[in-house]
Write a protein that holds these residues in place. Structure first.
Motif, PDB file in Angstrom:
ATOM      1  N   THR A  24      -3.971   4.539  -0.600  1.00  0.00           N
ATOM      2  CA  THR A  24      -3.945   3.511   0.414  1.00  0.00           C
ATOM      3  C   THR A  24      -4.827   3.814   1.463  1.00  0.00           C
ATOM      4  OG1 THR A  24      -1.669   2.773  -0.259  1.00  0.00           O
ATOM      5  CG2 THR A  24      -2.740   1.878   1.858  1.00  0.00           C
ATOM      6  N   ALA A  54      -3.600  -6.307   0.104  1.00  0.00           N
ATOM      7  CA  ALA A  54      -2.374  -6.711   0.642  1.00  0.00           C
ATOM      8  C   ALA A  54      -2.989  -8.120   1.385  1.00  0.00           C
ATOM      9  CB  ALA A  54      -1.693  -5.647   1.535  1.00  0.00           C
ATOM     10  N   GLN A  83      -3.903  -6.441  -8.340  1.00  0.00           N
ATOM     11  CA  GLN A  83      -2.622  -6.293  -7.931  1.00  0.00           C
ATOM     12  C   GLN A  83      -2.579  -6.733  -6.486  1.00  0.00           C
ATOM     13  OE1 GLN A  83      -0.942  -2.533  -8.155  1.00  0.00           O
ATOM     14  NE2 GLN A  83      -1.366  -2.070 -10.344  1.00  0.00           N
ATOM     15  N   ASP A  93      -0.009  -7.028  -2.744  1.00  0.00           N
ATOM     16  CA  ASP A  93       1.295  -7.082  -1.883  1.00  0.00           C
ATOM     17  C   ASP A  93       1.192  -8.168  -1.187  1.00  0.00           C
ATOM     18  OD1 ASP A  93       0.785  -4.497  -3.507  1.00  0.00           O
ATOM     19  OD2 ASP A  93       1.907  -3.310  -2.128  1.00  0.00           O
ATOM     20  N   LYS A 130       3.550  -8.019  -5.426  1.00  0.00           N
ATOM     21  CA  LYS A 130       4.562  -6.983  -4.797  1.00  0.00           C
ATOM     22  C   LYS A 130       4.947  -7.595  -3.756  1.00  0.00           C
ATOM     23  CE  LYS A 130       1.812  -3.146  -6.668  1.00  0.00           C
ATOM     24  NZ  LYS A 130       0.489  -3.637  -5.958  1.00  0.00           N
ATOM     25  N   MET A 138       6.822  -7.634  -0.025  1.00  0.00           N
ATOM     26  CA  MET A 138       7.193  -6.668   1.091  1.00  0.00           C
ATOM     27  C   MET A 138       8.345  -7.281   1.830  1.00  0.00           C
ATOM     28  SD  MET A 138       3.328  -5.433   2.232  1.00  0.00           S
ATOM     29  CE  MET A 138       2.529  -6.841   2.459  1.00  0.00           C
ATOM     30  N   TYR A 156       7.090  -6.864  -8.428  1.00  0.00           N
ATOM     31  CA  TYR A 156       7.723  -5.752  -7.601  1.00  0.00           C
ATOM     32  C   TYR A 156       8.484  -6.255  -6.607  1.00  0.00           C
ATOM     33  CZ  TYR A 156       4.200  -2.701 -10.112  1.00  0.00           C
ATOM     34  OH  TYR A 156       3.580  -1.650 -10.984  1.00  0.00           O
ATOM     35  N   LYS A 209       9.497  -4.564  -3.059  1.00  0.00           N
ATOM     36  CA  LYS A 209       8.820  -3.431  -2.001  1.00  0.00           C
ATOM     37  C   LYS A 209       9.961  -3.317  -0.756  1.00  0.00           C
ATOM     38  CE  LYS A 209       4.502  -1.996   0.105  1.00  0.00           C
ATOM     39  NZ  LYS A 209       3.196  -2.346   0.081  1.00  0.00           N
ATOM     40  N   SER A 263       6.819  -3.015   4.520  1.00  0.00           N
ATOM     41  CA  SER A 263       5.429  -3.301   4.478  1.00  0.00           C
ATOM     42  C   SER A 263       4.650  -2.191   4.873  1.00  0.00           C
ATOM     43  CB  SER A 263       4.747  -4.327   5.287  1.00  0.00           C
ATOM     44  OG  SER A 263       5.280  -4.340   6.790  1.00  0.00           O
ATOM     45  N   LYS A 279       8.762  -0.712  -5.737  1.00  0.00           N
ATOM     46  CA  LYS A 279       7.459   0.042  -4.861  1.00  0.00           C
ATOM     47  C   LYS A 279       8.066   0.495  -3.777  1.00  0.00           C
ATOM     48  CE  LYS A 279       2.922   0.143  -2.938  1.00  0.00           C
ATOM     49  NZ  LYS A 279       1.539  -0.637  -2.721  1.00  0.00           N
ATOM     50  N   SER A 326       7.399   2.111   0.212  1.00  0.00           N
ATOM     51  CA  SER A 326       6.365   2.288   1.187  1.00  0.00           C
ATOM     52  C   SER A 326       6.938   2.375   2.551  1.00  0.00           C
ATOM     53  CB  SER A 326       5.598   0.717   1.103  1.00  0.00           C
ATOM     54  OG  SER A 326       4.649   0.905   2.215  1.00  0.00           O
TER      55      SER A 326
END
Length: 234
Positions: free
Chosen positions: A22, A72, A100, A102, A134, A136, A161, A163, A166, A192, A194
């Motif tokens: 990231t 994202a 993908q 987020d 995904k 968050m 996903y 998560k 964030s 996921k 994070s």
């Protein structure tokens, strides 16, 4: 369910696919992003997570490498975009090369009891993008009841996903919250982790708790720690 994989026995090259490399911050340059993409390819990370404005550049560098490009939206301040704007941005990110995405969720709508709006906000992105989404969930901001509702609505909306949060501004990723999500994720929905993930042992604990991947800007350091840990075990 937690994984049966022996993560502690994995070499750096074997652990790398579980890490989403990231780089999201203010003032990043083209040279920064090209270097980031080249690192993702060289180490074999599970994805290169980058700002939307740099998706095309990173996608061009990673073409043919097999490393996915992730981005994202409605981030880093989560839940401020309109649903229509979020869906349109998701479609644009895919056009530029993201595979993908987020997304932030509308925590305020959830807390207001606007469950249909919360669900549709996610579902609109799922439909518009056609790629794994995904969500968050910002678990530390939710009550126990809200956590259950948020997970249920996200799954109904088609999230790929779940998560925990964030970023590290919300939570240092905890095995407890990963286990919470993994226990509720049906077949086909992954988890996921994070949030301030910087160490090898921390990464292993999150994977053992049920995370399918972790998002971190410290991936290279974690892989270096992996090599050290394997050396010490022999």
């Amino acid at each position: 369910m937690t994984s049966t994989t022996d993560y502690r026995s994995l070499s750096p090259a074997e652990l790398a696919p579980f890490i989403q490399h990231t780089k999201i911050s203010v003032g990043l340059t083209r040279a920064d992003m090209i270097a980031h993409a080249e690192e993702a390819a060289r180490f074999g990370f599970g994805a290169a997570m980058v700002p939307g404005s740099w998706v095309r550049t990173v996608a061009d560098v990673l073409a043919g490498t097999g490393v996915p490009v992730a981005s994202a939206l409605d981030f880093p301040t989560v839940g401020v975009m309109t649903s229509a704007g979020k869906a349109a941005e998701a479609a644009e990110l895919v056009r530029l090369g993201a595979t993908q995405i987020d997304i932030g969720v509308q925590v305020g709508w959830l807390k207001s009891g606007d469950h249909d709006l919360f669900r549709e906000d996610i579902a609109g992105v799922v439909r518009a993008s056609g790629v794994p989404i995904k969500v968050m969930l910002e678990l530390p901001l939710l009550t126990p009841e809200e956590r259950e509702i948020a997970v249920e609505l996200s799954i109904e909306a088609g999230a790929a996903y779940l998560k925990n949060a964030s970023s590290g501004q919300i939570e240092t990723a905890s095995p407890e919250n990963i286990r919470f999500l993994a226990a509720r994720a049906p077949d086909g929905v992954l988890v996921k982790a994070s949030g301030s993930i910087t160490r090898y042992e921390q990464t292993i604990a999150l994977l053992e708790a049920g995370a399918a991947c972790v998002g971190t800007s410290a991936g290279i350091e974690i892989l270096n720690n992996t090599a050290d840990a394997l050396t010490e075990s022999y």
